[in-house]
Scaffold this active site. Structure first.
Site, PDB file in Angstrom:
ATOM      1  NE  ARG A  67     -53.575  53.945   7.138  1.00  0.00           N
ATOM      2  CZ  ARG A  67     -52.758  52.981   6.721  1.00  0.00           C
ATOM      3  NH1 ARG A  67     -51.589  52.809   7.281  1.00  0.00           N
ATOM      4  NH2 ARG A  67     -53.116  52.224   5.717  1.00  0.00           N
ATOM      5  CE  LYS A 120     -48.623  54.131   3.063  1.00  0.00           C
ATOM      6  NZ  LYS A 120     -49.718  53.899   2.095  1.00  0.00           N
ATOM      7  NE  ARG A 136     -50.927  45.905  -1.560  1.00  0.00           N
ATOM      8  CZ  ARG A 136     -50.993  47.107  -0.982  1.00  0.00           C
ATOM      9  NH1 ARG A 136     -49.903  47.843  -0.879  1.00  0.00           N
ATOM     10  NH2 ARG A 136     -52.132  47.559  -0.523  1.00  0.00           N
ATOM     11  NE  ARG A 172     -56.510  49.097   2.611  1.00  0.00           N
ATOM     12  CZ  ARG A 172     -55.671  48.473   1.789  1.00  0.00           C
ATOM     13  NH1 ARG A 172     -56.126  47.595   0.909  1.00  0.00           N
ATOM     14  NH2 ARG A 172     -54.390  48.721   1.848  1.00  0.00           N
ATOM     15  NE  ARG A 216     -52.719  44.442   2.719  1.00  0.00           N
ATOM     16  CZ  ARG A 216     -52.324  45.705   2.914  1.00  0.00           C
ATOM     17  NH1 ARG A 216     -51.074  46.041   2.615  1.00  0.00           N
ATOM     18  NH2 ARG A 216     -53.141  46.592   3.391  1.00  0.00           N
TER      19      ARG A 216
HETATM   20  P1  AMP Z   1     -51.517  49.181   5.401  1.00  0.00           P
HETATM   21  O1  AMP Z   1     -50.743  47.924   5.310  1.00  0.00           O
HETATM   22  O2  AMP Z   1     -50.660  50.365   5.778  1.00  0.00           O
HETATM   23  O3  AMP Z   1     -52.346  49.458   4.167  1.00  0.00           O
HETATM   24  O4  AMP Z   1     -52.539  49.003   6.625  1.00  0.00           O
HETATM   25  C1  AMP Z   1     -53.515  47.978   6.608  1.00  0.00           C
HETATM   26  C2  AMP Z   1     -54.563  48.244   7.660  1.00  0.00           C
HETATM   27  O5  AMP Z   1     -53.964  48.274   8.957  1.00  0.00           O
HETATM   28  C3  AMP Z   1     -55.283  49.588   7.541  1.00  0.00           C
HETATM   29  O6  AMP Z   1     -56.356  49.571   6.598  1.00  0.00           O
HETATM   30  C4  AMP Z   1     -55.772  49.759   8.973  1.00  0.00           C
HETATM   31  O7  AMP Z   1     -56.863  48.915   9.250  1.00  0.00           O
HETATM   32  C5  AMP Z   1     -54.594  49.240   9.782  1.00  0.00           C
HETATM   33  N1  AMP Z   1     -53.610  50.329  10.048  1.00  0.00           N
HETATM   34  C6  AMP Z   1     -52.320  50.384   9.640  1.00  0.00           C
HETATM   35  N2  AMP Z   1     -51.723  51.490  10.080  1.00  0.00           N
HETATM   36  C7  AMP Z   1     -52.664  52.174  10.774  1.00  0.00           C
HETATM   37  C8  AMP Z   1     -52.657  53.425  11.447  1.00  0.00           C
HETATM   38  N3  AMP Z   1     -51.577  54.204  11.503  1.00  0.00           N
HETATM   39  N4  AMP Z   1     -53.820  53.812  12.054  1.00  0.00           N
HETATM   40  C9  AMP Z   1     -54.916  53.043  12.023  1.00  0.00           C
HETATM   41  N5  AMP Z   1     -54.995  51.863  11.387  1.00  0.00           N
HETATM   42  C10 AMP Z   1     -53.865  51.425  10.756  1.00  0.00           C
END
Ligand code: AMP
Length: 216
Positions: free
Chosen positions: A85, A13, A124, A168, A157
């Site tokens: 999400r 994404k 990554r 996740r 990360r």
């Molecule tokens: P990502 O970079 O999209 O994989 O997001 C990393 C982390 O940020 C996730 O595992 C959540 O802890 C938090 N996060 C990001 N977007 C959301 C969302 N829309 N709702 C809840 N937590 C989020």
């Protein structure tokens, strides 16, 4: 115009959003990137989010939805990456967009087998400064640990460790996968096979966005 990219963590994404934002002039709204930046700066929002992010859990819906509401302006062109999400967030987004006189134009679900998602997450790397995405197996930075785009530090990360990546993915299956049915019922969903090379995925996404633009 509002386009949402859905997909498991590791499905590309972020990479695709960065490409499409540059190509179509979208504002790229990546909630994960925003949380990482807030955590790095030690803001009040970052402090609220950090334990959830570190442990691969979702930040509570109310916090995320309020944060996104503060970033969406009427008439804007947004590519949403990592939001919504949960179903609750999807309803929250519908309310925010209604208030801005807008609605979701297209939702694309990037599909990928779970083991490939794990492989991609654990290999990554990201730039701490500009959030550019790399992969040590397929697309490393030219100089190890240094961002090609801004010279910032390229790191793994904390939540891309294998154990947290698996957690996740489970959160995705439980809470985010139901959004696919939700948006399919609204007839705005397209599926794209994300296991292909990034250029091919980008071509498919561009065709979907071009069609959505033509339909407006
Ligand atoms: P990502 O970079 O999209 O994989 O997001 C990393 C982390 O940020 C996730 O595992 C959540 O802890 C938090 N996060 C990001 N977007 C959301 C969302 N829309 N709702 C809840 N937590 C989020």
């Amino acid at each position: 115009m509002i386009v949402i990219l859905l997909g498991a963590p590791g499905s590309g994404k972020g990479t695709q959003s960065q490409r499409l934002a540059a190509k179509y002039g979208f504002t790229h709204l990546a909630t994960g990137d925003i949380f990482r930046a807030e955590i790095a700066q030690g803001t009040a929002l970052g402090q609220k989010a950090q334990d959830y992010v570190k442990n691969g859990k979702l930040v509570p819906d109310a916090i995320v939805t309020e944060m996104v509401a503060g970033k969406i302006e009427a008439g804007g062109k947004y590519l949403l990456d990592g939001f919504p999400r949960t179903l609750d967030q999807a309803h929250g987004l519908a309310g925010i967009l209604k208030g801005a006189g807008s609605s979701v134009d297209r939702v694309v679900c990037l599909t990928l087998p779970n083991e490939e998602a794990i492989r991609r997450m654990t290999s990554r790397r990201v730039c701490k400064n500009c959030a550019a995405v790399y992969n040590v197996l397929t697309s490393p930075p030219k100089v190890e640990g240094v961002c090609d785009k801004c010279g910032g530090p390229v790191v793994q990360r904390e939540d891309d460790s294998e154990a947290t990546a698996r957690k996740r993915l489970m959160v995705f299956e439980d809470l985010t996968q139901p959004l696919v049915a939700f948006y399919r019922a609204e007839q705005v969903l397209s599926d794209v096979d994300a296991s292909r090379p990034a250029d091919e995925v980008e071509t498919s996404l561009s065709a979907i966005i071009d069609a959505a633009k033509a339909a407006r």
